[in-house]
Design an enzyme around this catalytic site. Structure first.
Site, short mmCIF file in Angstrom:
data_model
loop_
_atom_site.label_atom_id
_atom_site.label_comp_id
_atom_site.label_asym_id
_atom_site.label_seq_id
_atom_site.Cartn_x
_atom_site.Cartn_y
_atom_site.Cartn_z
N ARG A 64 0.83 -1.21 0.00
CA ARG A 64 0.00 0.00 0.00
C ARG A 64 0.87 1.26 0.00
NH1 ARG A 64 -1.55 1.65 4.57
NH2 ARG A 64 -2.07 -0.39 5.40
N TYR A 84 -17.40 16.41 -15.24
CA TYR A 84 -17.83 15.03 -15.03
C TYR A 84 -18.78 14.98 -13.82
CZ TYR A 84 -17.46 10.09 -13.90
OH TYR A 84 -17.75 8.78 -13.61
N ASP A 96 -8.62 19.02 -14.80
CA ASP A 96 -8.88 17.62 -15.13
C ASP A 96 -8.55 17.47 -16.62
OD1 ASP A 96 -10.01 15.21 -15.98
OD2 ASP A 96 -11.64 15.30 -14.52
N LYS A 102 -9.51 6.38 -19.11
CA LYS A 102 -9.92 6.85 -20.43
C LYS A 102 -8.74 6.76 -21.41
CE LYS A 102 -13.56 7.52 -17.94
NZ LYS A 102 -13.89 8.78 -17.32
C1 LIG Z 1 -14.34 9.23 -15.99
C2 LIG Z 1 -13.94 10.58 -15.56
C3 LIG Z 1 -13.61 10.84 -14.22
C4 LIG Z 1 -13.72 9.80 -13.14
O1 LIG Z 1 -12.76 8.79 -13.27
P1 LIG Z 1 -12.98 7.27 -12.82
O2 LIG Z 1 -11.73 6.61 -13.29
O3 LIG Z 1 -14.22 6.78 -13.48
O4 LIG Z 1 -13.11 7.27 -11.33
C5 LIG Z 1 -13.17 12.12 -13.91
N1 LIG Z 1 -13.09 13.09 -14.84
C6 LIG Z 1 -13.42 12.87 -16.13
C7 LIG Z 1 -13.31 13.98 -17.11
C8 LIG Z 1 -13.87 11.62 -16.53
O5 LIG Z 1 -14.20 11.42 -17.81
#
Ligand SMILES: *Cc1c(COP(=O)(O)O)cnc(C)c1O
Length: 385
Positions: free
Chosen positions: A53, A106, A179, A204
């Site tokens: 961890r 998101y 982000d 993604k």
């Molecule tokens: C999918 C997504 C998230 C969240 O991420 P997870 O891996 O699903 O927890 C945050 N920001 C954006 C822009 C996303 O597309």
């Protein structure tokens, strides 16, 4: 490679953190599954590894790779994008603090702040981050500890001038968080434009193959890094070894994938823009997009997401359910094309809030298949409306 940081993007993507195995010469470093590490006498740790961890060599390799790609001093890898966001927000905020959030982020980010951290005294306000005058006015009305933006945003592809936002935020004493999930570091590097922290859902484009959930933070500030690292260890939402390894493997092809995603999305956006059944196309690569000039300046490609507005919610549903190559599924950023109806799928959690997505909007994650096949699929689905 010791001079890795001075190399080009694709070289860093392939080589940062990827030194061959010193024992066997294996070019691909092994996945380290061990949960614990033998000590040379009590406290005699080899390279600091003690327990899975707190640290794992496969995760360290991914963190080195992520830092190199975003041009940051530090990176931390988590079990999901939201776990990364949670660690960052808890590291940066105290009860009574407020987050000023883009009004088109998101849905899960809004849910995390409003419904989880809200219970611990964190406030949230939303504003259109593509309108810097509105952001300035919101900050004048009341200070915010954190400014949080997605650019391009999800799912309406709004573009924010990161440099301008960072100046505004820093003048007001706020931490500026971008982000960067939609653009990925292959197309946009927010730290170089003045942002303080980059957040990723590596699920993604970074992973890129729809087979691993993960998240990351990249930042330069040592003190904030130490706080977030402590939370990564003390709360424990770390990426597992195989997840980290799959993400590292995906990232090696990020540069070429983003190039093809952008090319295909441009073809798809231009086709949809000319189609009479489509009311509106949201894609920063179109010259008619209000953020086109800023995107052209701060991005090296316009990315693979295209959203469209159809005549009404019923048409949007029918369209999303009738493509064949574009599979109906949440998520985005994989090599395969996906279609999503945000109002009922990815953004269902923000229905009825200030972040609600118009129900006539459909979001396409344009994959790297043959562009003509993608256009034909969309053409057939539109003909069925
Ligand atoms: C999918 C997504 C998230 C969240 O991420 P997870 O891996 O699903 O927890 C945050 N920001 C954006 C822009 C996303 O597309």
């Amino acid at each position: 490679m010791t001079d890795i940081d001075s190399r080009g993007f694709e070289t860093r993507a392939i080589h940062a953190g990827q030194t061959f195995d010193q024992v066997t010469g294996a070019v691909i470093p092994p996945v380290h599954f061990s949960t614990t590490y033998a000590q040379d006498g009590i406290g005699g740790l080899r390279q600091g590894y003690e327990y899975g961890r707190s640290g794992n060599p496969t995760r360290s390799a991914l963190e080195t790779q992520l830092a190199a790609l975003e041009g940051g001093a530090h990176a931390l890898s988590f079990a999901s994008g939201l776990a990364a966001e949670d660690a960052l927000l808890r590291a940066a905020l105290h009860p009574g603090d407020e987050v000023l959030l883009g009004d088109d982020v998101y849905g899960g980010t809004y849910r995390l702040i409003a419904r989880v951290l809200g219970g611990w005294g964190i406030g949230v306000r939303v504003v259109d981050m593509s309108d810097l005058a509105a952001v300035g006015a919101a900050l004048e009305e009341r200070p915010a500890r954190v400014l949080w933006v997605e650019t391009p945003s999800n799912p309406l592809l709004r573009i924010t001038d990161i440099q301008g936002l960072a100046l505004l935020g820093h003048e007001a004493g706020a931490l500026v968080v971008v982000d960067n999930t939609f653009a990925s570091p292959a197309l946009q590097q927010p730290l170089a434009l003045g942002a303080d922290v980059v957040v990723h859902s590596t699920t993604k484009y970074l992973g890129g193959h729809s087979d691993v959930v993960g998240g990351a933070l990249v930042l330069n500030d040592d003190a904030l890094f130490e706080k977030a690292k402590f939370l990564q260890f003390a709360v424990g939402a770390v990426s597992g070894p195989l997840d980290a390894w799959l993400t590292t493997r995906g990232i090696k092809t990020l540069g070429v994938r983003m190039q093809r995603h952008s090319e295909n999305a441009q073809v798809v956006a231009s086709f949809l823009d000319a189609h009479p059944a489509v009311e509106r196309v949201y894609h920063p690569g179109l010259a008619s997009h209000p953020g086109h000039a800023i995107a052209a300046r701060q991005m090296s490609g316009f990315g693979g997401i295209v959203s469209i507005a159809l005549g009404d919610a019923a048409s949007a549903r029918r369209f999303a359910e009738s493509t064949r190559l574009f599979q109906l599924a949440e998520s985005l950023g994989g090599v395969e094309s996906l279609v999503n109806h945000p109002d009922e799928m990815t953004h269902a959690s923000v229905r009825g809030t200030e972040l609600a997505v118009p129900p006539e909007v459909v979001r396409l994650s344009v994959g790297i298949e043959t562009a003509a096949d993608l256009v034909a699929d969309l053409e057939e689905a539109l003909a069925r409306l």
